[in-house]
Design a protein around this motif. Structure first.
Motif, PDB file in Angstrom:
ATOM      1  N   ASP A 114       0.227  -0.191  -5.674  1.00 17.99           N
ATOM      2  CA  ASP A 114      -0.594  -1.023  -4.797  1.00 17.99           C
ATOM      3  C   ASP A 114      -0.439  -0.632  -3.337  1.00 17.99           C
ATOM      4  N   SER A 115       0.707  -0.041  -3.003  1.00 12.73           N
ATOM      5  CA  SER A 115       0.976   0.356  -1.617  1.00 12.73           C
ATOM      6  C   SER A 115       0.532   1.781  -1.316  1.00 12.73           C
ATOM      7  N   LYS A 116      -0.200   2.397  -2.253  1.00  9.32           N
ATOM      8  CA  LYS A 116      -0.750   3.749  -2.088  1.00  9.32           C
ATOM      9  C   LYS A 116       0.329   4.817  -2.019  1.00  9.32           C
ATOM     10  N   ILE A 117       1.481   4.529  -2.626  1.00  8.67           N
ATOM     11  CA  ILE A 117       2.514   5.552  -2.815  1.00  8.67           C
ATOM     12  C   ILE A 117       2.171   6.289  -4.100  1.00  8.67           C
ATOM     13  N   ALA A 118       2.282   7.599  -4.119  1.00  5.07           N
ATOM     14  CA  ALA A 118       1.872   8.384  -5.289  1.00  5.07           C
ATOM     15  C   ALA A 118       2.720   8.006  -6.500  1.00  5.07           C
ATOM     16  N   THR A 119       2.035   7.616  -7.590  1.00  2.00           N
ATOM     17  CA  THR A 119       2.722   7.233  -8.821  1.00  2.00           C
ATOM     18  C   THR A 119       2.077   7.935 -10.009  1.00  2.00           C
ATOM     19  N   ASP A 120       2.782   7.918 -11.151  1.00  2.00           N
ATOM     20  CA  ASP A 120       2.186   8.444 -12.377  1.00  2.00           C
ATOM     21  C   ASP A 120       1.372   7.338 -13.040  1.00  2.00           C
ATOM     22  N   PRO A 163       3.387   2.073   3.979  1.00  2.25           N
ATOM     23  CA  PRO A 163       4.098   3.332   4.239  1.00  2.25           C
ATOM     24  C   PRO A 163       3.718   3.971   5.572  1.00  2.25           C
ATOM     25  N   GLU A 164       2.552   3.653   6.087  1.00  2.00           N
ATOM     26  CA  GLU A 164       2.130   4.269   7.339  1.00  2.00           C
ATOM     27  C   GLU A 164       2.896   3.696   8.525  1.00  2.00           C
TER      28      GLU A 164
END
Length: 392
Positions: free
Chosen positions: A245-251, A84-85
């Motif tokens: 795994d991609s460090k995107i905010a999840t529940d 994402p960065e």
């Protein structure tokens, strides 16, 4: 956003396909580039997998053909990483795609990992190939008077059990459910459902969970054992771990946490739709279904089209209105609901319900086809508007 903006849609299921096609039409004069990524070149109608499992042959639809005339680029491959960065996606661990906006539409799959033996001895409706394997086994068992168990009494399990029983009168079908089948329906709709199960000869074992799946039986938590020459697992779902795994905010389930406009709370250039999104309304959380998935796709396509033009968008709003269940090819029950999915008095049954379900909950292919040329609004999406103003 300037011309040359690149939008990548991950997943070509019901929601990803609708998002890509509608977005192409809504942004056709902006110079936006759209890429759709999916592991398979076949468009899979997940809601019809139980028909394949019962031995029916469905038409095969190829994704490039569905996209013909839209200008959307199709990349066949599985997304294996998202950064994402740098806004880059790795496909099949070999190639990368850059994006300015990402639509995450990877959906969900049946989870066989929570009950011992389910992954080894049960089949699912996760793909046409797996459903086809079950169909071949069911046909063999029907000729020999064998028994199949359908584990999971939700809408998918009910539809699978009734479809199998209708298609194979010689097959003994047992539906195993932790609740009464149709527990979410009103009393009269649930009673009709139970009569249909009885008419088709489906044995119902309810109020108990599966403890273990064996090669020839299903063990229950109350100590009973149910014969099972073949097991179809429809209980529980899981999503791809890619977002987490991609460090995107999840529940805690791995669904992307979204704001009021279905954008990631941690990375607003990422929009999440369908089963991959954690979406809350004032009345509660959306659950994974085509009924709510297509509205998230329609809304997101319209929202991105407005953002490309520098416009603002209104928050996503949605409410459920029905619970449609097929009971074989010639019967169905429709329970109408409040926005929060709780039942109201109104219901449809029999042939009228079959016609209603085919009209309002059937294949979205016609919607896709017309969406190439016009701003097609699905019946279930009337409240899912990004704005009251049409995009140019």
């Amino acid at each position: 956003m300037s011309n040359g903006h690149h939008i990548v849609v991950l997943g070509a299921g019901y929601t990803g396909m609708f998002t890509a096609i509608r977005l192409a039409h809504r942004t056709r004069r902006t110079g936006v580039k759209i890429t759709l990524v999916n592991p398979s070149g076949r468009f899979v109608e997940r809601l019809r997998m139980h028909q394949i499992a019962a031995g029916q042959e469905l038409a095969v639809h190829r994704i490039p053909a569905l996209l013909d005339g839209t200008g959307v680029t199709f990349v066949q491959g599985a997304a294996t990483a998202i950064d994402p960065e740098t806004r880059r996606i790795t496909v099949d661990d070999t190639t990368t795609l850059g994006y300015d906006t990402l639509v995450y539409a990877l959906g969900s799959r049946t989870d066989t990992g929570n009950v011992p033996g389910a992954d080894a001895h049960a089949l699912t409706l996760n793909s046409p190939e797996i459903a086809g394997r079950f169909a071949a086994r069911a046909a063999e068992l029907a000729a020999a008077g064998g028994t199949v168990t359908v584990c999971g009494g939700g809408l998918t399990g009910i539809e699978a059990a009734t479809e199998l029983a209708e298609a194979h009168p010689g097959l003994n079908v047992t539906l195993i459910s932790s609740e009464q089948p149709g527990a979410m329906m009103g009393d009269k709709a649930r009673a009709y459902l139970r009569r249909s199960l009885d008419r088709l000869g489906v044995t119902v074992v309810s109020g108990v969970r599966v403890a273990r799946v064996l090669a020839d039986a299903v063990e229950l938590t109350d100590g009973r054992t149910v014969r099972s020459d073949a097991c179809l697992w429809t209980a529980g779902v899981k999503v791809s771990p890619l977002a987490a795994d991609s460090k995107i905010a999840t529940d805690d389930r791995g669904l992307i946490l979204t704001d009021a406009t279905l954008r990631s709370v941690s990375h607003p250039e990422i929009h999440a739709v369908g089963d991959a999104a954690s979406v809350r309304m004032t009345w509660g959380r959306l659950h994974g279904s085509c009924q709510s998935g297509l509205p998230t796709a329609q809304y997101t396509a319209d929202a991105i089209a407005r953002l490309v033009r520098g416009k603002t968008v209104k928050p996503f709003r949605f409410g459920y209105f029905h619970q449609p269940v097929s009971l074989g090819r010639r019967d169905a029950v429709i329970q109408f609901t409040r926005a929060d999915f709780t039942p109201v008095r109104l219901r449809l049954t029999g042939r009228a319900a079959v016609m209603y379900k085919e009209m309002f909950s059937g294949s979205p292919l016609m919607t896709y086809r017309y969406s190439k040329r016009m701003n097609m609004t699905t019946f279930v999406s009337k409240r899912a508007t990004a704005s009251l103003e049409p995009a140019v």
